[in-house]
Scaffold this motif. Structure first.
Motif, PDB file in Angstrom:
ATOM      1  N   HIS A   1       0.832  -1.206   0.000  1.00 21.37           N
ATOM      2  CA  HIS A   1       0.000   0.000   0.000  1.00 21.37           C
ATOM      3  C   HIS A   1       0.868   1.258   0.000  1.00 21.37           C
ATOM      4  CE1 HIS A   1      -2.766   3.148   1.445  1.00 21.37           C
ATOM      5  NE2 HIS A   1      -3.606   2.505   0.644  1.00 21.37           N
TER       6      HIS A   1
ATOM      7  N   TYR B   1       0.938   3.771   1.745  1.00 23.16           N
ATOM      8  CA  TYR B   1       1.333   4.345   3.037  1.00 23.16           C
ATOM      9  C   TYR B   1       2.502   3.605   3.687  1.00 23.16           C
ATOM     10  CZ  TYR B   1      -3.231   6.800   3.168  1.00 23.16           C
ATOM     11  OH  TYR B   1      -4.322   7.594   2.915  1.00 23.16           O
TER      12      TYR B   1
ATOM     13  N   ASP C   1      -3.423   1.779  -4.217  1.00 25.42           N
ATOM     14  CA  ASP C   1      -4.480   2.040  -3.236  1.00 25.42           C
ATOM     15  C   ASP C   1      -5.276   0.760  -2.973  1.00 25.42           C
ATOM     16  OD1 ASP C   1      -6.137   1.777  -5.462  1.00 25.42           O
ATOM     17  OD2 ASP C   1      -7.012   3.774  -5.314  1.00 25.42           O
TER      18      ASP C   1
ATOM     19  N   PHE D   1      -7.178  -5.364   7.152  1.00 26.26           N
ATOM     20  CA  PHE D   1      -8.362  -5.446   6.286  1.00 26.26           C
ATOM     21  C   PHE D   1      -7.968  -5.624   4.828  1.00 26.26           C
ATOM     22  CE2 PHE D   1      -7.847  -0.770   5.878  1.00 26.26           C
ATOM     23  CZ  PHE D   1      -8.086  -0.592   4.532  1.00 26.26           C
ATOM     24  N   MET D   2      -6.793  -5.123   4.454  1.00 31.04           N
ATOM     25  CA  MET D   2      -6.341  -5.244   3.068  1.00 31.04           C
ATOM     26  C   MET D   2      -5.971  -6.695   2.765  1.00 31.04           C
ATOM     27  SD  MET D   2      -4.088  -1.778   2.760  1.00 31.04           S
ATOM     28  CE  MET D   2      -4.921  -0.190   2.878  1.00 31.04           C
TER      29      MET D   2
ATOM     30  N   SER E   1     -12.253   4.326  -1.374  1.00 29.70           N
ATOM     31  CA  SER E   1     -12.326   5.776  -1.590  1.00 29.70           C
ATOM     32  C   SER E   1     -12.320   6.098  -3.086  1.00 29.70           C
ATOM     33  CB  SER E   1     -11.165   6.484  -0.880  1.00 29.70           C
ATOM     34  OG  SER E   1      -9.947   5.949  -1.327  1.00 29.70           O
TER      35      SER E   1
ATOM     36  N   HIS F   1      -6.503  11.035   9.396  1.00 36.88           N
ATOM     37  CA  HIS F   1      -7.077  12.089   8.554  1.00 36.88           C
ATOM     38  C   HIS F   1      -8.018  13.017   9.314  1.00 36.88           C
ATOM     39  CE1 HIS F   1      -5.763   9.155   5.520  1.00 36.88           C
ATOM     40  NE2 HIS F   1      -5.615  10.213   4.745  1.00 36.88           N
TER      41      HIS F   1
ATOM     42  N   HIS G   1      -7.484  13.567   0.817  1.00 37.56           N
ATOM     43  CA  HIS G   1      -8.189  12.284   0.857  1.00 37.56           C
ATOM     44  C   HIS G   1      -9.581  12.523   1.443  1.00 37.56           C
ATOM     45  CE1 HIS G   1      -8.990   8.043   1.722  1.00 37.56           C
ATOM     46  NE2 HIS G   1      -8.000   7.775   0.882  1.00 37.56           N
TER      47      HIS G   1
ATOM     48  N   SER H   1      -8.625   9.273  -3.847  1.00 33.67           N
ATOM     49  CA  SER H   1      -7.898   8.173  -3.194  1.00 33.67           C
ATOM     50  C   SER H   1      -6.393   8.396  -3.330  1.00 33.67           C
ATOM     51  CB  SER H   1      -8.259   6.846  -3.850  1.00 33.67           C
ATOM     52  OG  SER H   1      -7.568   6.729  -5.078  1.00 33.67           O
TER      53      SER H   1
END
Ligand code: 13P
Ligand code: SF4
Length: 309
Positions: free
Chosen positions: A32, A34, A48, A71-72, A137, A182, A205, A221
């Motif tokens: 990802h 991040y 993403d 969760f990913m 997103s 965020h 975002h 996203s």
């Protein structure tokens, strides 16, 4: 080999080791935006939530190693149940996902059987299993539009739900969840950044609070932000987790791209290290498992989303 033994390797050695293991085991590494830069560098696919889900669904690798949060990796397992899915740190959760439980969603449905339940992928497999459809997103607006005039419960992110309601005008009830990374970006951060970089475009975002989203020039996203930076020459201020800005600055060193705030750091995204990744691949840890019943029902919600876009 024990995990702590990997700390004796240099970064270069770890890259080689991971590359070798990947070949031997026919593994694909999904990362990802991040993640820390050194982890981003081992990616077969970097992107993403939606993009990585698609890669997980398409791959013919035997092992999917997911450098991201739980969760990913669960979404990857739901889409590719016959594959081994590994998450290098099993404690890498998502604070936003913790805002909703399957029990709470079931009880909402009991009270409001006429509602469609739209669940952001930043949620557990159990919550997805209780939902009508998922979204990310990237596609939340299209997903909500696909439901026509239905009454909608949107969960768990109130800020994304608010944004989608504003864009679509749909009848959306919001859940009281948020992403701590965020949600704490403020309009004051926007004022300061605009003063510091006059003329720069602001992209944020949709997990940011409504006043920040309203003050932005573009909303999207992490992959939308990446593509925007790649395809435009103007100066940009980006309002999201710092890992994405590090990626853009690394890949496009001549562009002027600044973080809206330096404080937007997702702690659990940084749990993944090169050492843990090498170890996870070598020892095939930590395997993501989902019970067949949950998997099947969660799959239906994700599949409907993927069919939309
Ligand atoms: P993206 O799907 O935009 O990459 O966002 C994932 C996420 O966790 C945002 O906080
Ligand atoms: Fe979850 Fe927020 Fe981290 Fe994204 S940035 S993984 S929503 S806690």
């Amino acid at each position: 080999m024990e995990l702590n033994e990997y700390s004796k390797f240099t970064e270069e050695e770890l890259y080689k080791h991971i590359g070798r293991l990947k070949e031997e085991k026919n593994a694909v590494i999904l990362v990802h935006n991040y993640q820390m830069l050194e982890v981003q560098k081992i990616a077969d696919h970097l992107g993403d939530s939606l993009g990585l889900s698609r890669k997980a669904a398409e791959t013919d690798a035997s092992i999917i190693l997911f450098c991201g949060v739980k969760f990913m990796a669960e979404t990857a397992k739901i889409l590719s149940p016959s594959k081994t899915v590994l998450l290098p740190d099993p404690t890498a959760g998502c604070g936003l996902a913790n805002f909703a439980t399957a029990d709470e969603v079931r009880s909402f449905r009991k009270k409001h059987p006429d509602y469609k339940i739209v669940t952001y992928v930043n949620s557990s497999a159990e919550v997805k299993a209780e939902s009508d459809i998922c979204c990310t997103s990237s596609n939340a607006v299209e997903v909500v539009k696909s439901l026509g005039n239905a009454k909608i419960l949107f969960l768990p992110d109130k800020n994304l739900g608010h944004y989608v309601r504003k864009v679509t005008g749909a009848d959306i009830t919001l859940w009281e969840g948020y992403c701590y990374v965020h949600n704490f970006i403020t309009i004051d951060d926007v004022k300061k950044a605009r003063e510091m970089y006059p003329g720069a475009k602001l992209i944020v975002h949709p997990e940011c609070p409504p006043p920040v989203v309203d003050a932005a020039d573009e909303v999207g996203s992490t992959s939308f932000m990446y593509r925007y930076a790649r395809d435009h020459e103007e100066e940009l201020i980006i309002g999201t987790e710092i890992g994405l800005i590090e990626r853009i600055n690394y890949e496009f060193p001549n562009k002027k791209v600044y973080p809206l705030t330096q404080q937007a750091i997702c702690r659990t995204m940084k749990y993944t290290t090169l050492e843990k990744t090498a170890w996870a691949l070598e020892e095939e840890k930590w395997k993501v498992e989902i019970s067949p019943d949950i998997r099947e029902r969660a799959y239906n919600s994700i599949k409907k989303m993927i069919e939309i876009g």
